[in-house]
Write a protein that holds these residues in place. Structure first.
Motif, PDB file in Angstrom:
ATOM      1  N   PRO A  39      13.407  -5.441 -11.029  1.00 52.84           N
ATOM      2  CA  PRO A  39      13.751  -6.290 -12.169  1.00 52.84           C
ATOM      3  C   PRO A  39      12.883  -6.033 -13.405  1.00 52.84           C
ATOM      4  CG  PRO A  39      13.829  -7.569 -10.157  1.00 52.84           C
ATOM      5  CD  PRO A  39      13.255  -6.230  -9.785  1.00 52.84           C
ATOM      6  N   ALA A  40      11.606  -5.698 -13.213  1.00 49.92           N
ATOM      7  CA  ALA A  40      10.754  -5.369 -14.362  1.00 49.92           C
ATOM      8  C   ALA A  40      11.273  -4.120 -15.066  1.00 49.92           C
ATOM      9  CB  ALA A  40       9.310  -5.172 -13.904  1.00 49.92           C
ATOM     10  N   GLU A  41      11.668  -3.134 -14.291  1.00 46.35           N
ATOM     11  CA  GLU A  41      12.220  -1.896 -14.877  1.00 46.35           C
ATOM     12  C   GLU A  41      13.522  -2.192 -15.620  1.00 46.35           C
ATOM     13  OE1 GLU A  41      11.115   1.065 -15.173  1.00 46.35           O
ATOM     14  OE2 GLU A  41       9.501   1.303 -13.709  1.00 46.35           O
ATOM     15  N   GLU A  42      14.358  -3.079 -15.063  1.00 46.29           N
ATOM     16  CA  GLU A  42      15.621  -3.415 -15.721  1.00 46.29           C
ATOM     17  C   GLU A  42      15.365  -4.101 -17.067  1.00 46.29           C
ATOM     18  OE1 GLU A  42      19.625  -4.023 -16.647  1.00 46.29           O
ATOM     19  OE2 GLU A  42      18.579  -2.583 -15.369  1.00 46.29           O
ATOM     20  N   THR A  43      14.389  -4.997 -17.111  1.00 45.67           N
ATOM     21  CA  THR A  43      14.056  -5.640 -18.385  1.00 45.67           C
ATOM     22  C   THR A  43      13.550  -4.604 -19.385  1.00 45.67           C
ATOM     23  OG1 THR A  43      13.541  -7.745 -17.324  1.00 45.67           O
ATOM     24  CG2 THR A  43      12.574  -7.355 -19.492  1.00 45.67           C
ATOM     25  N   ALA A  44      12.718  -3.685 -18.923  1.00 46.56           N
ATOM     26  CA  ALA A  44      12.231  -2.631 -19.814  1.00 46.56           C
ATOM     27  C   ALA A  44      13.389  -1.804 -20.362  1.00 46.56           C
ATOM     28  CB  ALA A  44      11.231  -1.746 -19.076  1.00 46.56           C
ATOM     29  N   ARG A  45      14.389  -1.544 -19.519  1.00 47.92           N
ATOM     30  CA  ARG A  45      15.557  -0.784 -19.983  1.00 47.92           C
ATOM     31  C   ARG A  45      16.310  -1.550 -21.064  1.00 47.92           C
ATOM     32  NH1 ARG A  45      20.730  -0.540 -19.662  1.00 47.92           N
ATOM     33  NH2 ARG A  45      20.882  -2.446 -18.411  1.00 47.92           N
ATOM     34  N   LEU A  46      16.485  -2.860 -20.872  1.00 48.96           N
ATOM     35  CA  LEU A  46      17.173  -3.677 -21.874  1.00 48.96           C
ATOM     36  C   LEU A  46      16.412  -3.686 -23.192  1.00 48.96           C
ATOM     37  CD1 LEU A  46      18.154  -6.730 -19.623  1.00 48.96           C
ATOM     38  CD2 LEU A  46      19.700  -4.978 -20.534  1.00 48.96           C
ATOM     39  N   VAL A  47      15.100  -3.711 -23.108  1.00 44.86           N
ATOM     40  CA  VAL A  47      14.265  -3.714 -24.314  1.00 44.86           C
ATOM     41  C   VAL A  47      14.379  -2.379 -25.048  1.00 44.86           C
ATOM     42  CG1 VAL A  47      11.866  -3.717 -25.106  1.00 44.86           C
ATOM     43  CG2 VAL A  47      12.660  -5.478 -23.510  1.00 44.86           C
ATOM     44  N   ARG A  48      14.323  -1.284 -24.302  1.00 48.37           N
ATOM     45  CA  ARG A  48      14.431   0.041 -24.941  1.00 48.37           C
ATOM     46  C   ARG A  48      15.772   0.208 -25.639  1.00 48.37           C
ATOM     47  NH1 ARG A  48      12.790   1.874 -19.681  1.00 48.37           N
ATOM     48  NH2 ARG A  48      10.504   1.950 -19.565  1.00 48.37           N
ATOM     49  N   ALA A  49      16.811  -0.413 -25.091  1.00 47.52           N
ATOM     50  CA  ALA A  49      18.138  -0.308 -25.708  1.00 47.52           C
ATOM     51  C   ALA A  49      18.170  -0.946 -27.091  1.00 47.52           C
ATOM     52  CB  ALA A  49      19.185  -0.968 -24.803  1.00 47.52           C
ATOM     53  N   LEU A  50      17.176  -1.776 -27.394  1.00 50.31           N
ATOM     54  CA  LEU A  50      17.090  -2.412 -28.713  1.00 50.31           C
ATOM     55  C   LEU A  50      16.248  -1.603 -29.691  1.00 50.31           C
ATOM     56  CD1 LEU A  50      16.672  -6.085 -27.463  1.00 50.31           C
ATOM     57  CD2 LEU A  50      18.685  -5.100 -28.572  1.00 50.31           C
ATOM     58  N   GLY A  51      15.797  -0.430 -29.257  1.00 52.41           N
ATOM     59  CA  GLY A  51      15.132   0.483 -30.169  1.00 52.41           C
ATOM     60  C   GLY A  51      13.626   0.372 -30.235  1.00 52.41           C
ATOM     61  N   VAL A  52      13.006  -0.316 -29.267  1.00 57.28           N
ATOM     62  CA  VAL A  52      11.547  -0.399 -29.238  1.00 57.28           C
ATOM     63  C   VAL A  52      11.045   0.150 -27.911  1.00 57.28           C
ATOM     64  CG1 VAL A  52      11.418  -2.359 -30.827  1.00 57.28           C
ATOM     65  CG2 VAL A  52      11.645  -2.778 -28.375  1.00 57.28           C
ATOM     66  N   ASP A  53       9.745   0.352 -27.826  1.00 61.23           N
ATOM     67  CA  ASP A  53       9.153   0.883 -26.605  1.00 61.23           C
ATOM     68  C   ASP A  53       9.005  -0.218 -25.560  1.00 61.23           C
ATOM     69  OD1 ASP A  53       8.930   3.397 -27.717  1.00 61.23           O
ATOM     70  OD2 ASP A  53       6.889   3.055 -28.442  1.00 61.23           O
ATOM     71  N   ALA A  54       9.042   0.186 -24.300  1.00 65.54           N
ATOM     72  CA  ALA A  54       8.853  -0.767 -23.217  1.00 65.54           C
ATOM     73  C   ALA A  54       8.225  -0.066 -22.022  1.00 65.54           C
ATOM     74  CB  ALA A  54      10.177  -1.401 -22.807  1.00 65.54           C
ATOM     75  N   SER A  55       7.442  -0.827 -21.282  1.00 66.72           N
ATOM     76  CA  SER A  55       6.883  -0.339 -20.025  1.00 66.72           C
ATOM     77  C   SER A  55       7.083  -1.420 -18.971  1.00 66.72           C
ATOM     78  CB  SER A  55       5.388  -0.016 -20.181  1.00 66.72           C
ATOM     79  OG  SER A  55       4.668  -1.161 -20.610  1.00 66.72           O
ATOM     80  N   ALA A  56       7.083  -1.024 -17.730  1.00 64.44           N
ATOM     81  CA  ALA A  56       7.266  -1.963 -16.620  1.00 64.44           C
ATOM     82  C   ALA A  56       6.035  -1.925 -15.724  1.00 64.44           C
ATOM     83  CB  ALA A  56       8.514  -1.623 -15.824  1.00 64.44           C
ATOM     84  N   HIS A  57       5.598  -3.091 -15.283  1.00 64.50           N
ATOM     85  CA  HIS A  57       4.376  -3.197 -14.484  1.00 64.50           C
ATOM     86  C   HIS A  57       4.617  -4.151 -13.323  1.00 64.50           C
ATOM     87  CE1 HIS A  57       2.171  -1.379 -17.918  1.00 64.50           C
ATOM     88  NE2 HIS A  57       3.077  -2.056 -18.615  1.00 64.50           N
ATOM     89  N   ALA A  58       4.411  -3.692 -12.107  1.00 62.24           N
ATOM     90  CA  ALA A  58       4.557  -4.532 -10.922  1.00 62.24           C
ATOM     91  C   ALA A  58       3.225  -5.227 -10.660  1.00 62.24           C
ATOM     92  CB  ALA A  58       4.972  -3.688  -9.721  1.00 62.24           C
ATOM     93  N   VAL A  59       3.157  -6.509 -10.972  1.00 59.50           N
ATOM     94  CA  VAL A  59       1.904  -7.262 -10.873  1.00 59.50           C
ATOM     95  C   VAL A  59       2.163  -8.630 -10.258  1.00 59.50           C
ATOM     96  CG1 VAL A  59      -0.009  -8.304 -12.155  1.00 59.50           C
ATOM     97  CG2 VAL A  59       0.908  -6.091 -12.880  1.00 59.50           C
TER      98      VAL A  59
END
Length: 267
Positions: A39-59
């Motif tokens: 799910p963290a990776e999926e959120t990062a993908r949605l964020v990148r689709a808006l034209g900004v950088d994103a990273s995912a962290h399992a914490v």
């Protein structure tokens, strides 16, 4: 907001994901943290689709060492951190007498210690920024302790008091702090609930009435983003949360009538 970097815990769904997307729409780069990597990776993908950088962290926010390592991971990915959103949380419902100590420690470790761990780990990084902001997620039960939600209220009431005190300590710095008090929203939190009423909560979250009883978190996320922009002390989200806020002011401590209502489900 454009070009800033935000860390959002519990970003794998619900309010956390909506806040991450709302920040991204303002041009904010996002580090999406969640105990669940997918799910963290999926959120990062949605964020990148808006034209900004994103990273995912399992914490796991209940793990102090894992949270202590997160600032370095965010700085390595983005070079800075300006906004910290301590959103990760779980819930419990039912009679306090029927709660196990194991379940109480579980909810305290995530809801309360998760916020403390996040603030403690990131404050040194936030102090180095020209502007920074912390968002701590409480609940409407942080405004008024609801019967048969005693353990959940324990954690959210503590988040409220801690956040109010910390905001006061940060006066005169470039760091603002907002405490958020959501009412009932569709977030998936009911699926992992514990306590004697956990089955009832899960059923309510899956019922056809859920859309009427629980709002979409999209509007709340927009309120949170605006609060960051305006450095507002708190956000009270939803008519139910506003009603409890009013009750707490007009009849502080008088929860007996609510206890008679909620107690019926625990018999």
């Amino acid at each position: 907001m454009t070009g800033r970097v935000a860390v959002v815990t519990g970003a794998g769904g619900g309010i956390g994901r909506e806040i991450a997307v709302g920040l991204a729409r303002r041009g904010v780069h996002v580090a999406a943290s969640d105990v669940r990597p997918g799910p963290a990776e999926e959120t990062a993908r949605l964020v990148r689709a808006l034209g900004v950088d994103a990273s995912a962290h399992a914490v796991d926010v209940s793990d102090p060492e894992a949270v202590a390592a997160l600032p370095d991971a965010v700085l390595a990915a983005h070079g800075a951190c300006h906004v910290l959103v301590n959103n990760a949380g779980v819930t419990s419902a039912g009679s306090f007498e029927k709660e196990t100590l194991e379940d109480i420690r579980w909810i305290v470790d995530i809801n309360l210690w998760g916020v403390v761990h996040g603030c403690h780990a990131f404050l040194p990084v936030l102090r180095r920024q020209d502007e920074a902001h912390i968002v701590n997620m409480a609940s409407m039960v942080g405004l008024l302790g609801l019967p048969h939600n005693a353990v959940y209220a324990l954690t959210k009431g503590a988040v409220r008091s801690f956040s109010e005190a910390l905001r006061g300590e940060l006066v005169g710095t470039a760091i603002g702090l907002t405490t958020v008090f959501p009412g009932a929203h569709r977030t998936g939190i009911t699926e992992t609930a514990r306590g004697s009423q956990r089955a009832l909560l899960a059923e309510m979250g899956r019922s056809r009435l859920a859309p009427a009883l629980m709002r979409s978190p999209t509007k709340l996320a927009e309120q949170v983003v605006r609060a960051v922009e305006k450095d507002r002390a708190r956000v009270v989200g939803g008519i139910d949360a506003r009603a409890l806020d009013a009750w707490a002011r007009l009849a502080p401590g008088r929860t007996g009538p609510l206890g008679r209502i909620t107690g019926r489900a625990d018999r």
